[in-house]
Design an enzyme around this catalytic site. Structure first.
Site, PDB file in Angstrom:
ATOM      1  N   ASP A  55       0.621  -0.830   0.317  1.00 48.64           N
ATOM      2  CA  ASP A  55      -0.014   0.050   0.052  1.00 48.64           C
ATOM      3  C   ASP A  55       0.558   1.418   0.373  1.00 48.64           C
ATOM      4  O   ASP A  55       0.805   2.430  -1.148  1.00 48.64           O
ATOM      5  CB  ASP A  55      -1.464   0.134   1.248  1.00 48.64           C
ATOM      6  CG  ASP A  55      -1.897  -1.392   1.239  1.00 48.64           C
ATOM      7  OD1 ASP A  55      -2.515  -1.545   0.045  1.00 48.64           O
ATOM      8  OD2 ASP A  55      -2.905  -0.899   1.694  1.00 48.64           O
TER       9      ASP A  55
ATOM     10  N   GLU B  36       1.132  -6.674  -4.927  1.00 51.18           N
ATOM     11  CA  GLU B  36       0.835  -5.824  -6.195  1.00 51.18           C
ATOM     12  C   GLU B  36       2.081  -5.319  -6.670  1.00 51.18           C
ATOM     13  O   GLU B  36       2.462  -5.365  -8.022  1.00 51.18           O
ATOM     14  CB  GLU B  36      -0.312  -4.792  -6.030  1.00 51.18           C
ATOM     15  CG  GLU B  36      -0.858  -4.041  -7.031  1.00 51.18           C
ATOM     16  CD  GLU B  36      -1.043  -3.097  -6.170  1.00 51.18           C
ATOM     17  OE1 GLU B  36      -1.454  -1.963  -7.003  1.00 51.18           O
ATOM     18  OE2 GLU B  36      -2.518  -3.361  -6.012  1.00 51.18           O
TER      19      GLU B  36
END
Length: 387
Positions: free
Chosen positions: A16, A272
């Site tokens: 994040d 990610e």
């Protein structure tokens, strides 16, 4: 010059904050935006960018204002564009301040990256607030031209190509490693804890091809230490088991991690941010999706996998599919030893595919630019409708 607020809640990993920081820098440096990045855990942030000082409530770094969130004191006037990174929830006071503006900010929820087919149809959709005169827009990164695309600095592919053409030997020397032998595998391993690790290490150590594994300091090291029977395993250690040599590297900042991905023959990546960076590295990869309850992450895994192997020969596509699925704990996948045996026979084909995949992904929208354009269009539309 547009002003931006990006809010990031650090959950339990670096993805994040990694994506949020990369986005903030790109908007500031490539789009001349005035960016404030609000972060609720500056200590974790400092791990990926050591110039950050966790004790400071406000600081400036790389053209970005970084502020501790929540900030004690009176509410701060919002920027023209407010981004919630990955569904983090804005404080009620912040939303109240936003709604009190003569012209409310463009409010965007930057979603997680997914290759699933439904993403394109949800990209850019508005969601009116149930009480306040605010509308939030959902912005999806993705692998479809109708999504926001992927984060990519303007010179990233040029820097990667230059490094791979002339910078590899110097990089290995900085790490204290010789140039790789012709048949040796240099593999980076950045992973969450997994029961499959032991089987993979056994396959590497018991094989007839040299494997050098470079492991950045992190969550996987205690499990690796247990298998190696090296309870004090730490940065700088080099341990050999059969054909396998393990090198424990320091946890490095984002830009230095790119170089590791560019240099290795194969990259095991997680989450990610590192997955996207591995694709830009033009090297074969094995992706570990963030584990979710009831194996919900498997849908995301299979969606990207289907795209990644679509243009590979059937036997190569099957080898990649089996390895990715076993690494992610899919129960019907072959055992890890068989997966690795099949995957290593595809080395030349996968190396070529990684280069063509990078070129294919470069045709997608660039996320920071697409996000800036999306926000600008709404700001201009608002100004036109309210002269």
């Amino acid at each position: 010059m547009r002003s931006w607020d990006i809010y990031c809640t650090v959950i339990d990993n670096y993805g994040d904050i990694g994506v949020s920081w990369r986005l903030a820098r790109m908007l500031a440096q490539e789009r001349s935006a005035q960016v404030t990045l609000w972060v609720d855990d500056l200590t974790v942030f400092a791990r990926i960018w050591p110039a950050i000082r966790p004790e400071l409530p406000e600081q400036h770094c790389e053209g970005v204002t970084v502020r501790a969130w929540p900030l004690n004191g009176s509410p701060v006037a919002p920027a023209e564009v407010v981004v919630e990174a990955f569904g983090c929830v804005l404080p009620e006071t912040t939303m109240a301040t936003m709604s009190a503006q003569t012209s409310a900010p463009v409010w965007i929820n930057l979603e997680y990256l997914s290759a699933e087919s439904w993403v394109a149809s949800h990209h850019g959709l508005p969601s009116p607030h149930p009480r306040l005169p605010l509308t939030k827009y959902f912005f999806f990164p993705g692998y479809d031209p109708q999504t926001g695309g992927l984060l990519r600095e303007h010179d990233l592919l040029t820097r990667c190509a230059k490094f791979q053409a002339s910078g590899m030997d110097a990089y290995w020397a900085r790490l204290g490693l010789p140039v790789a032998e012709p048949d040796e595998w240099r593999i980076s391993l950045f992973a969450y804890e997994t029961q499959v690790l032991e089987a993979l290490l056994a396959a590497w150590s018991g094989g007839d091809v040299r494997v050098s594994v470079l492991v950045p300091e992190g969550r996987i090291v205690p499990q690796l230490a247990a298998w190696l029977d090296q309870p004090g395993l730490q940065v700088g250690d080099v341990v050999r088991r059969g054909a396998l040599t393990v090198h424990v590297l320091p946890f490095v900042r984002q830009d230095e991690y790119d170089a590791l991905l560019w240099a290795c023959d194969l990259n095991f990546v997680r989450g990610e941010d590192s997955c996207v960076r591995a694709q830009w590295a033009a090297r074969p990869l094995v992706w570990q999706a963030y584990p979710q309850a009831a194996s919900a992450h498997v849908d995301k895994l299979n969606a990207l996998l289907a795209l990644y192997v679509a243009r590979l020969p059937p036997e190569v596509a099957q080898a990649v599919t089996d390895c990715w699925q076993r690494w992610n704990g899919v129960p019907d996948a072959p055992e890890m030893a068989a997966c690795w045996a099949a995957l290593q026979t595809t080395r030349t084909v996968l190396a070529r595919h990684a280069v063509s995949w990078q070129a294919e992904m470069a045709q997608l929208p660039e996320l920071a630019g697409a996000l800036a354009e999306f926000a600008e269009n709404r700001l201009k539309s608002r100004a036109f409708s309210n002269p």
